[in-house]
Scaffold this motif. Structure first.
Motif, PDB file in Angstrom:
ATOM      1  N   HIS A  37       0.801  -1.217   0.000  1.00 42.10           N
ATOM      2  CA  HIS A  37       0.000   0.000   0.000  1.00 42.10           C
ATOM      3  C   HIS A  37       0.841   1.278   0.000  1.00 42.10           C
ATOM      4  CE1 HIS A  37      -3.789  -2.053   0.182  1.00 42.10           C
ATOM      5  NE2 HIS A  37      -3.329  -2.820   1.156  1.00 42.10           N
ATOM      6  N   ARG A  38       2.164   1.142   0.087  1.00 35.46           N
ATOM      7  CA  ARG A  38       3.025   2.312  -0.117  1.00 35.46           C
ATOM      8  C   ARG A  38       2.754   2.928  -1.487  1.00 35.46           C
ATOM      9  NH1 ARG A  38       4.464   2.341   4.601  1.00 35.46           N
ATOM     10  NH2 ARG A  38       6.605   2.720   5.363  1.00 35.46           N
ATOM     11  N   TRP A  39       2.253   2.109  -2.403  1.00 34.57           N
ATOM     12  CA  TRP A  39       2.089   2.541  -3.791  1.00 34.57           C
ATOM     13  C   TRP A  39       0.649   2.919  -4.138  1.00 34.57           C
ATOM     14  CZ3 TRP A  39       6.722   3.414  -5.491  1.00 34.57           C
ATOM     15  CH2 TRP A  39       7.790   2.587  -5.132  1.00 34.57           C
ATOM     16  N   ASP A  40      -0.188   3.157  -3.150  1.00 31.75           N
ATOM     17  CA  ASP A  40      -1.605   3.415  -3.433  1.00 31.75           C
ATOM     18  C   ASP A  40      -1.810   4.558  -4.419  1.00 31.75           C
ATOM     19  OD1 ASP A  40      -2.514   1.349  -1.866  1.00 31.75           O
ATOM     20  OD2 ASP A  40      -3.144   2.608  -0.176  1.00 31.75           O
ATOM     21  N   HIS A  41      -1.086   5.649  -4.242  1.00 31.25           N
ATOM     22  CA  HIS A  41      -1.274   6.813  -5.124  1.00 31.25           C
ATOM     23  C   HIS A  41      -0.889   6.460  -6.559  1.00 31.25           C
ATOM     24  CE1 HIS A  41      -0.768  10.838  -6.863  1.00 31.25           C
ATOM     25  NE2 HIS A  41      -1.508  11.287  -5.864  1.00 31.25           N
ATOM     26  N   HIS A 237      13.236   9.947   3.250  1.00 29.08           N
ATOM     27  CA  HIS A 237      13.391   8.639   2.624  1.00 29.08           C
ATOM     28  C   HIS A 237      12.068   8.068   2.122  1.00 29.08           C
ATOM     29  CE1 HIS A 237      15.203   4.771   1.825  1.00 29.08           C
ATOM     30  NE2 HIS A 237      14.344   4.155   2.613  1.00 29.08           N
ATOM     31  N   GLU A 238      10.956   8.456   2.746  1.00 27.92           N
ATOM     32  CA  GLU A 238       9.654   7.850   2.427  1.00 27.92           C
ATOM     33  C   GLU A 238       8.915   8.633   1.349  1.00 27.92           C
ATOM     34  OE1 GLU A 238       8.334   5.107   3.106  1.00 27.92           O
ATOM     35  OE2 GLU A 238       9.516   4.301   4.771  1.00 27.92           O
ATOM     36  N   LEU A 239       9.503   8.717   0.191  1.00 29.02           N
ATOM     37  CA  LEU A 239       8.925   9.486  -0.912  1.00 29.02           C
ATOM     38  C   LEU A 239       7.496   9.090  -1.270  1.00 29.02           C
ATOM     39  CD1 LEU A 239      12.117   9.617  -3.090  1.00 29.02           C
ATOM     40  CD2 LEU A 239      10.867  11.624  -2.359  1.00 29.02           C
ATOM     41  N   PRO A 240       7.142   7.786  -1.320  1.00 34.45           N
ATOM     42  CA  PRO A 240       5.768   7.448  -1.678  1.00 34.45           C
ATOM     43  C   PRO A 240       4.734   7.993  -0.694  1.00 34.45           C
ATOM     44  CG  PRO A 240       7.192   5.540  -1.919  1.00 34.45           C
ATOM     45  CD  PRO A 240       7.986   6.584  -1.191  1.00 34.45           C
ATOM     46  N   LEU A 241       5.141   8.220   0.548  1.00 35.24           N
ATOM     47  CA  LEU A 241       4.238   8.770   1.554  1.00 35.24           C
ATOM     48  C   LEU A 241       4.337  10.287   1.659  1.00 35.24           C
ATOM     49  CD1 LEU A 241       4.831   6.183   4.441  1.00 35.24           C
ATOM     50  CD2 LEU A 241       2.871   6.285   2.895  1.00 35.24           C
ATOM     51  N   GLU A 242       5.538  10.812   1.569  1.00 34.27           N
ATOM     52  CA  GLU A 242       5.753  12.235   1.777  1.00 34.27           C
ATOM     53  C   GLU A 242       5.363  13.085   0.565  1.00 34.27           C
ATOM     54  OE1 GLU A 242       9.547  13.227   3.937  1.00 34.27           O
ATOM     55  OE2 GLU A 242       9.936  11.107   3.554  1.00 34.27           O
ATOM     56  N   LYS A 243       5.657  12.582  -0.626  1.00 34.86           N
ATOM     57  CA  LYS A 243       5.392  13.345  -1.850  1.00 34.86           C
ATOM     58  C   LYS A 243       4.737  12.445  -2.900  1.00 34.86           C
ATOM     59  CE  LYS A 243       7.438  17.189  -0.492  1.00 34.86           C
ATOM     60  NZ  LYS A 243       6.749  18.495  -0.395  1.00 34.86           N
ATOM     61  N   PRO A 244       3.575  11.886  -2.592  1.00 36.43           N
ATOM     62  CA  PRO A 244       2.973  10.913  -3.522  1.00 36.43           C
ATOM     63  C   PRO A 244       2.645  11.498  -4.894  1.00 36.43           C
ATOM     64  CG  PRO A 244       1.422  11.540  -1.799  1.00 36.43           C
ATOM     65  CD  PRO A 244       2.749  12.084  -1.396  1.00 36.43           C
ATOM     66  N   LEU A 247       5.901  12.289  -6.856  1.00 33.83           N
ATOM     67  CA  LEU A 247       6.540  11.053  -7.297  1.00 33.83           C
ATOM     68  C   LEU A 247       5.783  10.448  -8.470  1.00 33.83           C
ATOM     69  CD1 LEU A 247       8.584   8.777  -7.013  1.00 33.83           C
ATOM     70  CD2 LEU A 247       7.120   7.768  -5.242  1.00 33.83           C
ATOM     71  N   THR A 248       4.462  10.434  -8.394  1.00 37.04           N
ATOM     72  CA  THR A 248       3.661   9.894  -9.491  1.00 37.04           C
ATOM     73  C   THR A 248       3.907  10.659 -10.780  1.00 37.04           C
ATOM     74  OG1 THR A 248       1.934   9.111  -7.986  1.00 37.04           O
ATOM     75  CG2 THR A 248       1.312   9.439 -10.286  1.00 37.04           C
ATOM     76  N   ALA A 249       3.986  11.978 -10.692  1.00 38.09           N
ATOM     77  CA  ALA A 249       4.208  12.800 -11.881  1.00 38.09           C
ATOM     78  C   ALA A 249       5.569  12.509 -12.514  1.00 38.09           C
ATOM     79  CB  ALA A 249       4.099  14.277 -11.517  1.00 38.09           C
ATOM     80  N   VAL A 250       6.589  12.361 -11.686  1.00 39.01           N
ATOM     81  CA  VAL A 250       7.928  12.051 -12.188  1.00 39.01           C
ATOM     82  C   VAL A 250       7.935  10.673 -12.853  1.00 39.01           C
ATOM     83  CG1 VAL A 250      10.301  11.563 -11.489  1.00 39.01           C
ATOM     84  CG2 VAL A 250       9.118  13.544 -10.539  1.00 39.01           C
ATOM     85  N   LEU A 251       7.284   9.702 -12.213  1.00 38.47           N
ATOM     86  CA  LEU A 251       7.194   8.357 -12.789  1.00 38.47           C
ATOM     87  C   LEU A 251       6.469   8.378 -14.128  1.00 38.47           C
ATOM     88  CD1 LEU A 251       6.236   6.139  -9.705  1.00 38.47           C
ATOM     89  CD2 LEU A 251       8.444   6.275 -10.831  1.00 38.47           C
ATOM     90  N   ASP A 252       5.373   9.103 -14.163  1.00 37.08           N
ATOM     91  CA  ASP A 252       4.553   9.143 -15.374  1.00 37.08           C
ATOM     92  C   ASP A 252       5.351   9.698 -16.546  1.00 37.08           C
ATOM     93  OD1 ASP A 252       2.456   9.011 -17.131  1.00 37.08           O
ATOM     94  OD2 ASP A 252       1.056  10.119 -15.892  1.00 37.08           O
ATOM     95  N   ARG A 253       6.075  10.777 -16.308  1.00 35.22           N
ATOM     96  CA  ARG A 253       6.875  11.355 -17.390  1.00 35.22           C
ATOM     97  C   ARG A 253       7.918  10.363 -17.894  1.00 35.22           C
ATOM     98  NH1 ARG A 253       6.442  16.074 -14.197  1.00 35.22           N
ATOM     99  NH2 ARG A 253       8.466  15.678 -13.196  1.00 35.22           N
ATOM    100  N   PHE A 254       8.557   9.678 -16.968  1.00 40.15           N
ATOM    101  CA  PHE A 254       9.631   8.761 -17.355  1.00 40.15           C
ATOM    102  C   PHE A 254       9.093   7.556 -18.126  1.00 40.15           C
ATOM    103  CE2 PHE A 254      12.413   5.087 -16.277  1.00 40.15           C
ATOM    104  CZ  PHE A 254      13.573   5.527 -16.921  1.00 40.15           C
ATOM    105  N   VAL A 255       8.043   6.921 -17.633  1.00 35.91           N
ATOM    106  CA  VAL A 255       7.561   5.707 -18.291  1.00 35.91           C
ATOM    107  C   VAL A 255       6.807   6.019 -19.581  1.00 35.91           C
ATOM    108  CG1 VAL A 255       7.420   4.486 -16.104  1.00 35.91           C
ATOM    109  CG2 VAL A 255       5.365   5.613 -16.999  1.00 35.91           C
ATOM    110  N   SER A 256       6.428   7.280 -19.774  1.00 42.12           N
ATOM    111  CA  SER A 256       5.701   7.662 -20.986  1.00 42.12           C
ATOM    112  C   SER A 256       6.636   8.081 -22.122  1.00 42.12           C
ATOM    113  CB  SER A 256       4.736   8.818 -20.675  1.00 42.12           C
ATOM    114  OG  SER A 256       3.773   8.426 -19.720  1.00 42.12           O
TER     115      SER A 256
END
Length: 259
Positions: A37-41, A237-244, A247-256
């Motif tokens: 559930h760290r990855w819920d967002h 250290h807890e990026l998925p919780l602190e800046k969900p 982090l999602t936006a950065v991931l989206d740009r990279f995988v797209s």
């Protein structure tokens, strides 16, 4: 939730999103004492248009099992799940210890990893003499104090204390054998000398205030990678919780991006 029996463990996992999406699935791997559930967002965002898979590592969350001694053994669990789901090629996203698992898989099976994202992770644990002594002493205190000390320092200053306490309680619910054994496994993990072998396009996202795995250690790893993109966020250290969302936006740009 579905489960898969693997070497004496029942691995709980989620497999969501459209199976007919043209892109390869995203596979999310959480870190030490955490759960899927760290990855819920990120799951809520990506599952709208592509297949996403996440699991509770053995002994964590709703998965059972113990006995693992190395990061490589956890990597075998992840691959066993992906084989069961008939996922041959994928994008691998790992946080902290999950990033160590991701690197292990990318080194062993580069043909299967289309891209890799390392969130708050490194290739070698490096301690100053003072911090090494502190870490060694910390294993001698009562278990709950050990967990509390490690989780407390994972967040950047200003993160809500009540939320930190909730995460400490959740982490302390992880079996002691699992926590302590994998603590040793992370300290022993070292693939820095092999980082140049990883040709997989890789994104490294790190928190500026990370004291668990400091930025300088991640940058040392990044220099060894032939094809790495680095992003630093205003977090611990807890990026998925602190800046969900960030982090999602950065991931989206990279995988797209086009390979």
């Amino acid at each position: 939730m579905p489960q898969l029996e693997v070497d004496g463990a029942a691995l709980t996992y989620d497999d969501e999103g459209p199976r007919d999406a043209p892109e390869v699935p995203l596979v999310f791997v959480h870190g030490w004492t955490a759960n899927r559930h760290r990855w819920d967002h990120q799951i809520a965002h990506f599952a709208e248009r592509r297949r996403v898979i996440r699991l509770d590592l053995r002994g964590h969350g709703e998965s059972t099992g113990a006995g693992v001694r190395t990061v490589a053994e956890l990597a075998r669990d992840v691959l066993a799940l992906l084989d069961h789901l008939e996922v041959e090629r994928f994008v691998l996203v790992g946080h902290s210890m999950g990033g160590m698992i991701a690197q292990t898989i990318a080194l062993a099976h580069p043909e299967r990893v289309e891209r890799m994202v390392l969130v708050g992770s490194i290739a070698r644990m490096t301690y100053s003499r003072g911090r090494g002594l502190l870490m060694a002493v910390s294993t001698l205190v009562p278990y709950r104090l050990f967990v509390a000390a490690n989780i407390q320092r994972a967040f950047a200053p200003g993160y809500p204390r009540e939320e930190i306490r909730a995460h400490i309680r959740a982490s302390a619910a992880t079996p002691r054998e699992v926590v302590m054994t994998l603590y040793g496994a992370m300290r022993a993990f070292d693939v820095l000398d092999r980082a140049g072998e990883i040709r997989t396009p890789t994104l490294m996202v790190h928190g500026y205030h990370d004291v668990q795995l400091p930025v300088r250690q991640m940058l040392r790893m990044a220099r060894a990678y032939p094809d790495a993109v680095v992003r630093i966020l205003d977090a611990g250290h807890e990026l998925p919780l602190e800046k969900p969302a960030e982090l999602t936006a950065v991931l989206d740009r990279f995988v797209s991006e086009k390979v």
